[in-house]
Write an enzyme that holds these catalytic residues in place. Structure first.
Site, mmCIF file in Angstrom:
data_model
loop_
_atom_site.group_PDB
_atom_site.id
_atom_site.type_symbol
_atom_site.label_atom_id
_atom_site.label_comp_id
_atom_site.label_asym_id
_atom_site.label_seq_id
_atom_site.Cartn_x
_atom_site.Cartn_y
_atom_site.Cartn_z
ATOM 1 N N GLY A 54 0.841 -1.196 0.000
ATOM 2 C CA GLY A 54 0.000 0.000 0.000
ATOM 3 C C GLY A 54 0.867 1.234 0.000
ATOM 4 O O GLY A 54 2.063 1.150 0.302
ATOM 5 N N CYS A 81 5.266 -6.188 1.727
ATOM 6 C CA CYS A 81 5.598 -4.771 1.713
ATOM 7 C C CYS A 81 4.849 -4.014 2.822
ATOM 8 O O CYS A 81 5.075 -4.286 3.991
ATOM 9 C CB CYS A 81 5.312 -4.225 0.317
ATOM 10 S SG CYS A 81 6.115 -2.666 0.030
ATOM 11 N N TYR A 82 3.907 -3.137 2.489
ATOM 12 C CA TYR A 82 3.162 -2.459 3.566
ATOM 13 C C TYR A 82 2.500 -3.476 4.490
ATOM 14 O O TYR A 82 2.406 -3.255 5.703
ATOM 15 C CB TYR A 82 2.093 -1.516 2.991
ATOM 16 C CG TYR A 82 1.356 -0.758 4.079
ATOM 17 C CD1 TYR A 82 1.881 0.408 4.620
ATOM 18 C CD2 TYR A 82 0.147 -1.233 4.597
ATOM 19 C CE1 TYR A 82 1.235 1.088 5.637
ATOM 20 C CE2 TYR A 82 -0.511 -0.558 5.613
ATOM 21 C CZ TYR A 82 0.039 0.607 6.132
ATOM 22 O OH TYR A 82 -0.599 1.265 7.138
ATOM 23 N N HIS A 166 7.963 -7.752 -3.581
ATOM 24 C CA HIS A 166 6.678 -8.145 -4.175
ATOM 25 C C HIS A 166 6.787 -9.486 -4.902
ATOM 26 O O HIS A 166 7.242 -9.532 -6.046
ATOM 27 C CB HIS A 166 6.203 -7.066 -5.157
ATOM 28 C CG HIS A 166 5.760 -5.821 -4.471
ATOM 29 N ND1 HIS A 166 4.481 -5.653 -3.992
ATOM 30 C CD2 HIS A 166 6.435 -4.706 -4.131
ATOM 31 C CE1 HIS A 166 4.373 -4.474 -3.411
ATOM 32 N NE2 HIS A 166 5.555 -3.867 -3.477
ATOM 33 N N GLU A 168 4.456 -11.111 -6.203
ATOM 34 C CA GLU A 168 3.390 -11.264 -7.200
ATOM 35 C C GLU A 168 3.745 -10.713 -8.578
ATOM 36 O O GLU A 168 3.054 -10.978 -9.543
ATOM 37 C CB GLU A 168 2.096 -10.605 -6.680
ATOM 38 C CG GLU A 168 2.109 -9.074 -6.563
ATOM 39 C CD GLU A 168 2.743 -8.547 -5.285
ATOM 40 O OE1 GLU A 168 3.491 -9.309 -4.637
ATOM 41 O OE2 GLU A 168 2.516 -7.378 -4.930
ATOM 42 N N SER A 220 -22.729 -9.622 -27.565
ATOM 43 C CA SER A 220 -21.942 -8.695 -28.381
ATOM 44 C C SER A 220 -20.854 -9.457 -29.103
ATOM 45 O O SER A 220 -20.197 -8.914 -29.988
ATOM 46 C CB SER A 220 -21.290 -7.656 -27.480
ATOM 47 O OG SER A 220 -20.347 -8.295 -26.635
ATOM 48 N N GLY A 221 -20.642 -10.712 -28.697
ATOM 49 C CA GLY A 221 -19.517 -11.459 -29.251
ATOM 50 C C GLY A 221 -18.281 -11.280 -28.391
ATOM 51 O O GLY A 221 -17.287 -11.962 -28.569
ATOM 52 N N GLY A 222 -18.327 -10.341 -27.441
ATOM 53 C CA GLY A 222 -17.212 -10.128 -26.521
ATOM 54 C C GLY A 222 -17.025 -11.356 -25.628
ATOM 55 O O GLY A 222 -17.961 -12.130 -25.430
ATOM 56 N N VAL A 223 -15.815 -11.522 -25.114
ATOM 57 C CA VAL A 223 -15.499 -12.712 -24.306
ATOM 58 C C VAL A 223 -16.453 -12.812 -23.112
ATOM 59 O O VAL A 223 -17.063 -13.857 -22.871
ATOM 60 C CB VAL A 223 -14.057 -12.622 -23.746
ATOM 61 C CG1 VAL A 223 -13.686 -13.901 -23.023
ATOM 62 C CG2 VAL A 223 -13.068 -12.308 -24.843
ATOM 63 N N ASP A 224 -16.587 -11.705 -22.389
ATOM 64 C CA ASP A 224 -17.334 -11.790 -21.138
ATOM 65 C C ASP A 224 -18.807 -12.116 -21.363
ATOM 66 O O ASP A 224 -19.353 -13.023 -20.742
ATOM 67 C CB ASP A 224 -17.196 -10.476 -20.354
ATOM 68 C CG ASP A 224 -15.729 -10.156 -20.074
ATOM 69 O OD1 ASP A 224 -14.908 -11.090 -20.122
ATOM 70 O OD2 ASP A 224 -15.413 -8.989 -19.813
ATOM 71 N N SER A 225 -19.445 -11.372 -22.274
ATOM 72 C CA SER A 225 -20.875 -11.639 -22.440
ATOM 73 C C SER A 225 -21.104 -13.011 -23.062
ATOM 74 O O SER A 225 -22.085 -13.682 -22.755
ATOM 75 C CB SER A 225 -21.556 -10.525 -23.239
ATOM 76 O OG SER A 225 -21.193 -10.597 -24.597
ATOM 77 N N SER A 226 -20.171 -13.480 -23.896
ATOM 78 C CA SER A 226 -20.356 -14.799 -24.502
ATOM 79 C C SER A 226 -20.210 -15.913 -23.476
ATOM 80 O O SER A 226 -20.998 -16.859 -23.456
ATOM 81 C CB SER A 226 -19.336 -15.029 -25.620
ATOM 82 O OG SER A 226 -19.435 -14.014 -26.572
ATOM 83 N N LYS A 366 -10.195 -12.117 -15.872
ATOM 84 C CA LYS A 366 -10.303 -12.334 -17.314
ATOM 85 C C LYS A 366 -9.717 -13.677 -17.759
ATOM 86 O O LYS A 366 -10.304 -14.389 -18.564
ATOM 87 C CB LYS A 366 -9.555 -11.205 -18.032
ATOM 88 C CG LYS A 366 -9.839 -11.121 -19.501
ATOM 89 C CD LYS A 366 -11.137 -10.408 -19.703
ATOM 90 C CE LYS A 366 -11.473 -10.171 -21.135
ATOM 91 N NZ LYS A 366 -12.647 -9.286 -21.232
#
Ligand code: XMP
Length: 518
Positions: A54, A81-82, A166, A168, A220-226, A366
């Site tokens: 942070g 870290c923080y 870090h 990550e 829409s053909g987008g990844v998320d909505s599909s 994602k």
């Protein structure tokens, strides 16, 4: 209930990355603001805690603090870290303020035998201001660096650890192993966060929420909505109505791909609305980017409302909200976070429409959405599709949006994209040491310049090529594409696309530019 790790967010720009890394180890992790209600976090029955970094100093007024209940839980803790400083402060060790930040790569030496860090030396990424001056009682030093005798510390009997660096980020190559030891060996989490498991539990949840009602989705053909639609379809079958509005502003073959994917893969029919003519006449003469967005957004909503009415106004609407959206909208209570996000709602639906929401991807990153999509059998092009703005090619066709200019842009974009795919720059999974392109597309500029083709003077438009790498689309770097690839794309566009005689490459990062040109 799957095993899980709770990540306490102290406002680091890397908090989501910690959660992703843990999930890549097939362990479910969830982020909570540092001041979240403890009962909410413990309801997950986590097997351990990770405290994020942070921007604060523990001595700041109103500095975020570690909740005592976390210490009292008796579970393993890893402070980053923080997070390490907050742990030290809470346990009465000493944190020293320092004027100078240590930022960048550093070498650490691990001498002590311990379950978190492999012995020997490794390179790590540091980004901190304060440092540990004296460790809390019961702790021992696990690693040192040139600038600190306490680059890592641990209370081995309580399984409490702190690292100044870090683990990550990409720049700590051994970071994945450190996190793996923490979540699997120290916390004892099983690897049970898998696409198959995610699908089963989400299908159950959708069924119990939707009951026997009908559900509508704007495909829409987008990844998320599909992927969201595919999950809902698996749960409730033909009670899902999918509406696809072809705005006439999609990329080459996209409308056809969406239609085929929905009818073939989802095994049910799709309501396709061809709105191209309507969009182009509404956009006639319009050059202002915001005006384009407004016109397209409004038309889209009107068409969707109309289709919903025809479908008997279903009670539920599927939305492809994903975890980063959820974290970002919940973290505004967290005044520590310094991230500023612009929301793009064009092509979305207004909150005033009378639907209850089904959001099956609310807890997924994602990359997890993509894995779920692949496991559900969605086509590769759909699962690996880049983000595409709601207003479509209209915001990449600078100046007036006419069918002829959109077709020109579409042809150039298709050449560019197919060359990038052939060269392995698109549609591949992220690895820890190579970030693939987040987005790449062509832009048509209303700029005429003089050229010469076959001894004839030309005076034609310009295509700009854009390619960026990005973790989260809030910042992005232009990609150093190989010159021979750029040369091939340029020569194909000039030769194959009528009306274009010049191709340029965009070498601007975000900020100061944005990813899209409008
Ligand atoms: P910018 O251009 O702001 O874009 O750097 C960041 C990301 O958002 C996408 N984008 C949009 N998405 N409707 C959308 O659904 C929009 O109006 C819109 N504008 C930009 C952009 O493609 C990039 O991924």
């Amino acid at each position: 209930m799957t095993d899980s790790i709770v990540i306490i967010d102290f406002g680091s720009q890397y908090t989501q990355l910690i959660a992703r890394r843990v999930r890549e180890l097939q362990v479910y992790s969830e982020i909570f603001p540092w001041d979240a209600d403890f009962s909410g976090m413990s309801a997950l029955r986590p097997k351990g805690w990770i405290l994020s970094g942070g921007p604060n100093s523990v001595y700041d007024d109103n500095a975020p603090q570690l909740q005592p209940a976390i210490l009292e839980s008796g579970l393993p803790i890893l402070g980053v870290c923080y997070g390490m400083q907050a742990l030290t402060y809470a346990l009465h060790g000493e944190v020293a303020g320092s004027e100078k930040r240590e930022y960048g790569s550093a070498q650490i030496e691990v001498d002590a035998e311990n379950p978190l860090l492999p012995q020997g030396s490794q390179s790590v990424w540091m980004s901190h201001g304060d440092r540990i001056e004296s460790m809390p009682p019961g702790f021992q030093a696990l690693a040192r660096s040139a600038s600190s005798p306490y680059a890592a510390m641990g209370n081995l009997s309580r399984k409490w650890f702190g690292v100044q660096f870090h683990p990550e980020v990409h720049h700590t190559p051994g970071g994945r192993e450190i996190l793996r030891r923490f979540v699997h060996e120290i916390c004892g989490c099983a690897s049970d966060w898998t696409p198959q498991g995610i699908i089963e539990s989400s299908v159950q949840q959708i069924r119990s929420k939707a009951g026997s009602e009908r559900v509508i989705v704007a495909a829409s053909g987008g990844v998320d909505s599909s992927v969201a639609a595919a999950l809902v379809h698996r749960a409730i079958g033909d009670r899902l109505v999918a509406v696809f509005v072809d705005t006439g502003l999609l990329r080459k073959n996209e409308a056809m791909q969406v239609e085929t994917a929905f009818t073939r893969n989802l095994g049910h029919s799709l309501v396709v609305v061809n709105a191209g003519d309507e969009m182009f006449s509404a956009l006639k003469g319009v050059t202002d980017p915001e005006k384009k967005r407004r016109i397209i957004g409004e038309k889209f909503i009107r068409i969707f409302e109309n289709e919903a009415k025809k479908a008997g106004n279903p009670r539920f609407l599927v939305q492809g909200t994903i975890y980063p959206d959820v974290v970002e909208s919940s973290s505004h209570s967290n005044s520590q976070s310094q991230t500023i996000k612009t929301h793009h709602n064009v092509g979305g639906l207004p909150g005033t429409m009378q639907f209850e929401l089904i959001e099956p991807l609310r807890l997924l990153f994602k990359d997890e959405v993509r894995l779920v999509g692949e496991t559900l059998g969605l086509p590769h092009e759909m699962v690996w599709r880049q983000p595409f703005p709601g207003p479509g090619l209209a915001v990449r066709c600078l100046g007036e949006v006419t069918p002829e200019r959109v077709e020109r842009l579409r042809a150039a974009d298709e050449i560019y994209t197919s060359e990038l795919i052939a060269a392995g720059w698109l549609h591949s999974q992220e690895t820890r040491d190579h970030l693939p392109l987040a987005q790449a597309f062509a832009v048509l500029l209303p700029v005429h310049s003089v050229g010469v083709m076959g001894d004839r003077r030309t005076y034609q438009e310009t295509v700009a090529l854009r390619a960026v790498t990005s973790e989260d689309f809030m910042t992005a770097d232009w990609a150093p594409l190989p010159h021979d690839l750029l040369a091939r794309v340029s020569s194909r566009i000039i030769n194959e696309v009528a009306g274009v005689n010049r191709v340029v490459y965009d070498i601007t990062s975000k900020p100061p530019a944005t990813i899209e040109w409008e």
